[in-house]
Scaffold this active site. Structure first.
Site, short mmCIF file in Angstrom:
data_model
loop_
_atom_site.label_atom_id
_atom_site.label_comp_id
_atom_site.label_asym_id
_atom_site.label_seq_id
_atom_site.Cartn_x
_atom_site.Cartn_y
_atom_site.Cartn_z
N GLN A 243 0.83 -1.20 0.00
CA GLN A 243 0.00 0.00 0.00
C GLN A 243 0.87 1.25 0.00
OE1 GLN A 243 -3.28 0.36 -0.25
NE2 GLN A 243 -3.77 -1.83 -0.29
N PHE A 279 -5.93 -12.54 -4.07
CA PHE A 279 -5.09 -11.41 -4.48
C PHE A 279 -4.29 -10.98 -3.24
CE2 PHE A 279 -9.12 -11.20 -6.81
CZ PHE A 279 -8.68 -11.27 -8.13
N GLU A 303 -1.98 -15.65 -4.75
CA GLU A 303 -1.40 -14.48 -5.42
C GLU A 303 -0.66 -14.95 -6.67
OE1 GLU A 303 -0.03 -11.30 -6.89
OE2 GLU A 303 -1.19 -11.01 -5.05
N ASP A 355 -8.66 -8.57 -2.20
CA ASP A 355 -8.17 -7.21 -2.44
C ASP A 355 -7.68 -7.15 -3.88
OD1 ASP A 355 -7.18 -4.65 -2.31
OD2 ASP A 355 -5.51 -5.13 -0.97
N CYS A 382 -10.24 -0.61 -4.47
CA CYS A 382 -9.65 0.70 -4.70
C CYS A 382 -10.31 1.41 -5.87
CB CYS A 382 -8.14 0.60 -4.91
SG CYS A 382 -7.63 -0.53 -6.23
#
Length: 425
Positions: A243, A279, A303, A355, A382
């Site tokens: 992040q 993810f 992932e 995510d 996001c």
């Protein structure tokens, strides 16, 4: 009757700004056509230059002059992105930098609420929460990762101009943390380079990742750096995903942890089920799940990036029931759905955290999740439109939308982070 003569790029027009749109642009109308306007605020009257008019139904424009200003207009936080500069020379990446922080958050909340209503038919009021320290700093000094580009002719270093690939030399990076600014080569020609990534890990030294003209990879991108989230340390590849906001990892860690705790208190969480972190990156949110329910948690983090999977395996090594898998999420879920019924049944008690990238989970992954039918889905997003579209899919597959939270983890830009909780009805 409205004048239907087409607008042309370069035309200068006066516009009354009436609304905000997804993507950091405002909305106006000119002779019946929608015009998306950059660098304006709803409620203003501006003089703008048309930049794109490829379709009769809408055009794009950029503000040249504010004729009637909003009370929320402020001097731009980044001089190189200010209205006083030619639009082609305004640095990109701070498209809300001329708006008071409180109004920025209100606009972001509006976009999220309107997206949920338009795409999912959900009426939901949302408050965009500030990250710790941002109000005191006026939303500055938060970016721990910045990418700069290099002009191939002059070697000048800078960001791209707004909505273009023109490189704009700058004297400052006001959104970046101190560590990034310390090492930013803003006044040095960097010939034979393509881009420079500046990173300032929370528990490690700042560094540059350099991409040379002849290279595919960035020098140093696989170096391990340390990040602190509360008192928990994470190892992350320097060039891997983490992040960007200095406080974002802890904000999202806490939000996911609290969402799992609330579900657990409602009797909906089974620590021993086939829980998933999709993810999953370096394992941040899987660790948040574990903090919520304890070390007995069984969770598989999935992932596609092998380096991130390695990092997740290291960061979750204290959890006996944690497994890190390298796979594309859609393929991993397809394999699960093809498994025997007894295997699939284990997922009906599970909690799934995901995510996804800015494009969202997408209809395919959302459909797969609906077929897998976990008890709970905690979706970290996001992009508000991507979240809204995936919400519509999940609602149609038997899920109910619970709490929705939003976080201002990208001050002075149009971006926000949201968390939505879905439970199987």
């Amino acid at each position: 009757m409205a004048n239907t003569s087409p607008l042309q790029p370069g035309d200068e027009i006066e516009l009354e700004i009436t609304n905000i749109a997804h993507g950091g642009v405002s909305v106006a109308r000119h002779d019946g056509r929608v015009v998306f306007v950059a660098d304006a605020i709803p409620g203003e009257r501006v003089r703008a230059r048309v930049t794109e008019a490829r379709k009769k139904s809408f055009a794009r424009a950029v503000t040249l002059e504010v004729l009637e200003a909003s009370p929320d207009r402020r001097p731009h936080v980044w001089p190189e992105a200010a209205l006083e500069r030619d639009p082609e020379e305004r640095a990109g990446g701070a498209e809300f930098g001329h708006i008071a922080l409180e109004r920025q958050r209100a606009l972001k909340a509006q976009v999220l609420a309107e997206s949920l209503q338009r795409f999912a038919g959900v009426e939901r009021d949302v408050t965009v929460e500030a990250a710790p320290g941002d109000d005191e700093a006026n939303g500055l000094g938060w970016r721990s990762r910045v990418r700069l580009h290099v002009d191939p002719e002059t070697g000048a270093v800078g960001p791209y101009a707004a909505r273009s690939r023109t490189i704009v030399p700058v004297e400052s990076l006001p959104l970046a943390v101190e560590g990034v600014n310390m090492i930013a080569p803003l006044d040095e020609p960097m010939h034979h380079l393509v881009s420079i990534d500046l990173i300032a890990p929370s528990a490690d030294d700042p560094r540059m990742l350099i991409t040379a003209e002849e290279d595919v990879a960035r020098a140093g991108e696989n170096d391990a750096v340390r990040e602190l989230v509360g008192d928990r340390e994470f190892l992350v590849r320097a060039g891997g995903f983490w992040q960007v906001h200095r406080e974002a990892p802890e904000v999202l860690f806490t939000a996911v942890r609290d969402a799992v705790i609330a579900l657990d208190e409602a009797g909906r969480v089974d620590a021993g089920a086939a829980n998933l972190d999709l993810f999953g990156g370096a394992g941040l949110l899987a660790a948040a799940m574990a903090e919520a329910v304890g070390p007995a948690l069984k969770v598989t983090t999935v992932e596609a990036d092998p380096g991130a999977t390695d990092d997740a395996a290291e960061n979750l090594s204290e959890l006996v029931g944690a497994l890190a898998v390298t796979a594309r999420v859609d393929r991993y879920l397809a394999d699960l759905l093809a498994a025997p019924a007894a295997v699939r049944d284990r997922f009906r008690r599970s909690t799934v955290v995901l995510d996804p990238p800015r494009s969202g989970a997408g209809g395919a992954v959302s459909q797969q999740l609906g077929e897998l039918a976990p008890a709970n889905i905690i979706y970290v997003a996001c992009d508000p439109v991507a979240l809204a579209r995936d919400t519509a899919t999940l609602l149609g597959l038997g899920y109910e939308l619970g709490p929705v939270r939003a976080f201002d983890l990208f001050p002075h830009t149009h971006h926000l982070e949201a968390l939505a909780v879905f439970t199987r009805v």
